[in-house]
Design a protein around this motif. Sequence first.
Motif, short mmCIF file in Angstrom:
data_model
loop_
_atom_site.label_atom_id
_atom_site.label_comp_id
_atom_site.label_asym_id
_atom_site.label_seq_id
_atom_site.Cartn_x
_atom_site.Cartn_y
_atom_site.Cartn_z
N ILE A 194 12.80 2.00 -6.84
CA ILE A 194 11.79 0.93 -6.91
C ILE A 194 12.27 -0.31 -6.14
O ILE A 194 11.55 -0.89 -5.33
CB ILE A 194 11.50 0.55 -8.38
N GLY A 196 6.85 -4.27 1.51
CA GLY A 196 7.85 -4.77 0.57
C GLY A 196 9.27 -4.65 1.12
O GLY A 196 10.23 -4.49 0.36
N TYR A 202 -2.41 8.33 2.51
CA TYR A 202 -1.41 8.74 3.48
C TYR A 202 -2.01 9.91 4.22
O TYR A 202 -2.43 10.91 3.59
CB TYR A 202 -0.11 9.21 2.79
N GLY A 227 6.67 -9.48 -1.39
CA GLY A 227 7.47 -10.57 -1.91
C GLY A 227 6.76 -11.54 -2.83
O GLY A 227 7.35 -12.55 -3.23
N VAL A 228 5.50 -11.26 -3.18
CA VAL A 228 4.78 -12.18 -4.07
C VAL A 228 5.34 -12.02 -5.49
O VAL A 228 5.31 -10.92 -6.05
CB VAL A 228 3.26 -11.88 -4.07
N GLN A 268 -5.63 4.55 -1.76
CA GLN A 268 -4.73 4.46 -0.60
C GLN A 268 -4.49 5.85 -0.03
O GLN A 268 -4.11 6.77 -0.76
CB GLN A 268 -3.39 3.84 -1.03
C1 LIG Z 1 8.20 2.07 -5.63
C2 LIG Z 1 7.22 1.76 -4.54
C3 LIG Z 1 6.37 2.74 -4.06
C4 LIG Z 1 5.45 2.45 -3.05
N1 LIG Z 1 4.59 3.42 -2.64
C5 LIG Z 1 3.63 3.12 -1.71
C6 LIG Z 1 2.69 4.11 -1.32
O1 LIG Z 1 2.69 5.24 -1.81
N2 LIG Z 1 1.76 3.75 -0.38
C7 LIG Z 1 1.72 2.49 0.17
O2 LIG Z 1 0.87 2.21 1.00
N3 LIG Z 1 2.62 1.55 -0.18
C8 LIG Z 1 3.56 1.83 -1.11
N4 LIG Z 1 4.46 0.86 -1.49
C9 LIG Z 1 4.39 -0.48 -0.88
C10 LIG Z 1 3.46 -1.41 -1.69
O3 LIG Z 1 2.11 -1.02 -1.57
C11 LIG Z 1 3.56 -2.87 -1.22
O4 LIG Z 1 3.34 -2.94 0.17
C12 LIG Z 1 4.90 -3.53 -1.55
O5 LIG Z 1 5.46 -3.02 -2.74
C13 LIG Z 1 4.67 -5.03 -1.71
O6 LIG Z 1 5.88 -5.71 -1.85
P1 LIG Z 1 6.48 -6.21 -3.25
O7 LIG Z 1 6.96 -5.00 -3.98
O8 LIG Z 1 7.59 -7.11 -2.80
O9 LIG Z 1 5.40 -6.95 -4.01
C14 LIG Z 1 5.39 1.14 -2.50
C15 LIG Z 1 6.27 0.16 -2.97
C16 LIG Z 1 7.16 0.45 -3.99
C17 LIG Z 1 8.06 -0.64 -4.49
#
Ligand SMILES: Cc1cc2nc3c(=O)[nH]c(=O)nc-3n(C[C@H](O)[C@H](O)[C@H](O)COP(=O)(O)O)c2cc1C
Length: 363
Positions: free
Chosen positions: A31, A259, A136, A291-292, A134
């Motif tokens: 995570i 992220g 993929y 980063g929010v 979402q």
């Molecule tokens: C554990 C985890 C799994 C994620 N899985 C996906 C995903 O399956 N598809 C996607 O578009 N983004 C995924 N993301 C990215 C998030 O949609 C998002 O862009 C990002 O977490 C935002 O940043 P933050 O965690 O700092 O708030 C994932 C992020 C995390 C932390």
Amino acid sequence: MSATNSPGFSTLGDLEAAAAKVVPPDVWAYIQSGAVGEDALRANRDAFRRRTLRPRALVDVTVLDLTTNLLDDKVAAPFFICPMAHHGLVRPEGELATAQAAASANVLAVFATLSSRSLEEIAEASVHGARWFQLYLQARFIDSQRLVERAERAGYSALVLTVDVPVLGVRDRLSEMAFDIDPKGSVRNGPGVIAPPRAPTGSQGRYSLRSDAAATWNVLDDLQSITKLPVVVKGVLTGDDARRAVVHGARGVVVSNHGGRQLDAAEAALEALPEVVRAVGSDVEVYFDSGVRRASDVLIALAMGAHAVGIGRPVLWALAVGGEAGVTQLLSLLASELATEMALTGRRRISEIDRTLLGEKRW
Ligand SMILES: Cc1cc2nc3c(=O)[nH]c(=O)nc-3n(C[C@H](O)[C@H](O)[C@H](O)COP(=O)(O)O)c2cc1C
């Protein structure tokens, strides 16, 4: 729900520490991790710290209105839950709990292709909630089409195409662990549903990726030919790409560096926001994530032109700590913190949050 009745945390600051105690170390690394040396992950937070807010005093702030429209959904807050794979890793009920909490709060939630529950189960758990799906891209377009058709039938109101993962970013923190992020049977949208590849294959200077990595901007046209759902493109960091998305019919773009999990030398997502807003902000809705962590971050991103912002990891922390009640608590804390900060800055409604609110630190 009041903060004192919280399931394990009473401030946003407590939440991460509480989650770190209950999530197994390998899942925690999955995570929390960013790409490679985690520069992009740190840059996302640093970019917020460089900004300040310029309050407006003696405004009648007795009534504060956080509601807004995200495409066709009227929601209670200008923040939403980002798509994240495998909510089941932190809580057996997985996305069902997240969906119920989001629906009760009337906050938009975006659910991932790689969810631990099927998109239909999630929809049933949150019939009246605002939900986007979402995507993929799958190795064959017909398999992407099947997912899109299922999402449309199940009542999702928009499609979010993630474009920043032709291959998973390198994650140093994870390669130190033998952790299978994608255990067999964990993806409940079906046994055939695939995750982006972990690495190119090859040697001697020639490498290749799966056929989903062949997609170009035309895939937006292909998607629009099979669905009436509006398409939002997630993972854009330049004005050029945002313009391409709009030329190909996107109704929104998400400025995001995932992220900090994909390209480690990427710019902080917040630094890319003004360029994208300048390029397409008058044509489509520009969303932001990466980063929010606080309500002031929401205000900063909105002041810089975002229409709404996504919350990622904190949602998984809240889910781990308290299931549905945990996510409810997080959403309510964020909303009340945002209302407080709107009062403190003299902004009564979301449309009043504009560039004039923004300062920069002078050191
Ligand atoms: C554990 C985890 C799994 C994620 N899985 C996906 C995903 O399956 N598809 C996607 O578009 N983004 C995924 N993301 C990215 C998030 O949609 C998002 O862009 C990002 O977490 C935002 O940043 P933050 O965690 O700092 O708030 C994932 C992020 C995390 C932390």
